[in-house]
Every structure is written in C-alpha cells, then in structure tokens.
Design a protein around this motif. Structure first.
Motif, PDB file in Angstrom:
ATOM      1  N   ALA A 296      -3.310   6.383   1.015  1.00 10.98           N
ATOM      2  CA  ALA A 296      -4.744   6.292   1.288  1.00 10.98           C
ATOM      3  C   ALA A 296      -5.380   7.599   0.828  1.00 10.98           C
ATOM      4  O   ALA A 296      -4.758   8.663   0.912  1.00 10.98           O
ATOM      5  N   ILE A 297      -6.610   7.518   0.340  1.00  8.51           N
ATOM      6  CA  ILE A 297      -7.348   8.703  -0.098  1.00  8.51           C
ATOM      7  C   ILE A 297      -8.668   8.736   0.652  1.00  8.51           C
ATOM      8  O   ILE A 297      -9.409   7.749   0.667  1.00  8.51           O
TER       9      ILE A 297
ATOM     10  N   GLU B 237      -3.037   0.053  -8.963  1.00  8.17           N
ATOM     11  CA  GLU B 237      -4.448  -0.228  -8.736  1.00  8.17           C
ATOM     12  C   GLU B 237      -4.917   0.496  -7.488  1.00  8.17           C
ATOM     13  O   GLU B 237      -4.122   0.972  -6.684  1.00  8.17           O
ATOM     14  N   SER B 238      -6.223   0.579  -7.329  1.00  7.67           N
ATOM     15  CA  SER B 238      -6.790   1.149  -6.117  1.00  7.67           C
ATOM     16  C   SER B 238      -7.856   0.203  -5.580  1.00  7.67           C
ATOM     17  O   SER B 238      -8.365  -0.655  -6.296  1.00  7.67           O
ATOM     18  N   MET B 239      -8.179   0.385  -4.306  1.00 10.57           N
ATOM     19  CA  MET B 239      -9.147  -0.493  -3.637  1.00 10.57           C
ATOM     20  C   MET B 239     -10.045   0.371  -2.760  1.00 10.57           C
ATOM     21  O   MET B 239      -9.568   1.034  -1.838  1.00 10.57           O
ATOM     22  N   ASP B 240     -11.341   0.400  -3.078  1.00  8.41           N
ATOM     23  CA  ASP B 240     -12.297   1.092  -2.226  1.00  8.41           C
ATOM     24  C   ASP B 240     -12.525   0.257  -0.977  1.00  8.41           C
ATOM     25  O   ASP B 240     -12.728  -0.955  -1.068  1.00  8.41           O
TER      26      ASP B 240
ATOM     27  N   SER C 124     -10.161   4.968   0.271  1.00 11.31           N
ATOM     28  CA  SER C 124      -9.615   3.970  -0.649  1.00 11.31           C
ATOM     29  C   SER C 124      -8.107   3.897  -0.456  1.00 11.31           C
ATOM     30  O   SER C 124      -7.494   4.802   0.105  1.00 11.31           O
ATOM     31  N   LEU C 125      -7.532   2.803  -0.921  1.00 11.56           N
ATOM     32  CA  LEU C 125      -6.093   2.589  -0.841  1.00 11.56           C
ATOM     33  C   LEU C 125      -5.515   2.544  -2.244  1.00 11.56           C
ATOM     34  O   LEU C 125      -6.161   2.067  -3.176  1.00 11.56           O
ATOM     35  N   GLU C 126      -4.288   3.024  -2.369  1.00  8.99           N
ATOM     36  CA  GLU C 126      -3.571   3.007  -3.643  1.00  8.99           C
ATOM     37  C   GLU C 126      -2.380   2.064  -3.530  1.00  8.99           C
ATOM     38  O   GLU C 126      -1.696   2.030  -2.506  1.00  8.99           O
ATOM     39  N   PHE C 127      -2.137   1.309  -4.594  1.00  7.41           N
ATOM     40  CA  PHE C 127      -1.038   0.353  -4.649  1.00  7.41           C
ATOM     41  C   PHE C 127      -0.117   0.767  -5.798  1.00  7.41           C
ATOM     42  O   PHE C 127      -0.446   0.574  -6.960  1.00  7.41           O
TER      43      PHE C 127
ATOM     44  N   VAL D  91       0.860  -1.178   0.000  1.00 11.50           N
ATOM     45  CA  VAL D  91       0.000   0.000   0.000  1.00 11.50           C
ATOM     46  C   VAL D  91       0.900   1.232   0.000  1.00 11.50           C
ATOM     47  O   VAL D  91       1.815   1.343   0.817  1.00 11.50           O
TER      48      VAL D  91
END
Length: 100
Positions: free
Chosen positions: A28-29, A46-49, A38-41, A25
């Motif tokens: 974070a947004i 990619e991102s993950m809500d 959400s997280l950013e990788f 990770v």
C-alpha cells in the motif's frame, strides 16, 4: 467492492474489503501530500487508487506504521487476513527523510 480503512484496538491500520481483488495485494502507498492511498499488485504490476477518505485522525496512525493489514470479508465472515508493507510518499515531516 466496498473498502474501509479502520484502526484496531491495538492501533493497527486495517483495510477491510468486501469482495476479492483480482490478484494478490503486495503493498500500500500513502501519499501524505494528497492524503490518498493506493494498492500495488505485484503479480500484474498494476496499481489501484482507493476512493476512501483518509481523515486527519488516521494520518497520525499511518505516519507511525510501516505495514497494514488487508482483511477480506463477505460482511459476515473473514475469508483472508494478511499484512502488507505500507510505503510513504511525500512525507516531508518524517525525521528519517533526507535529501538525495
């Protein structure tokens, strides 16, 4: 994977995860308008809500922070802990936000 948002005794924002993410990770947004995180990788771009509720009690802590801690655990031991940047989206109340 269970993910919880917590506030430490020192007022730090912590995202506690049981299980591992597929890649590191990097940020974070927090969207102040929708109150979603959400997280950013960075490795995979990619991102993950996150499906975690951000209550009004937490928002006052989040608005004051520019980073948060990611903590990985198996519910018994902490396996990793690191700090990532926290970016704010749609933060219209911030004194530091101006027009483009």
């Amino acid at each position: 994977m269970d993910i919880d948002l917590l506030i430490s005794k020192n007022g730090d924002v912590c995202l506690v995860s049981t299980g591992r993410f597929k890649s590191p990770v990097t940020a974070a947004i927090f969207d102040h308008e929708t109150q979603e995180m959400s997280l950013e990788f960075g490795e995979t771009m990619e991102s993950m809500d996150l499906n975690i509720p951000v209550s009004h009690d937490f928002i006052s802590y989040l608005t004051q922070k520019d980073s948060l801690f990611i903590i990985g655990t198996d519910k018994v031991h902490i396996h990793e802990a690191f700090r990532i940047p926290l970016m704010h989206l749609n933060d219209f109340k911030s004194q530091n936000v101006g027009e483009w």
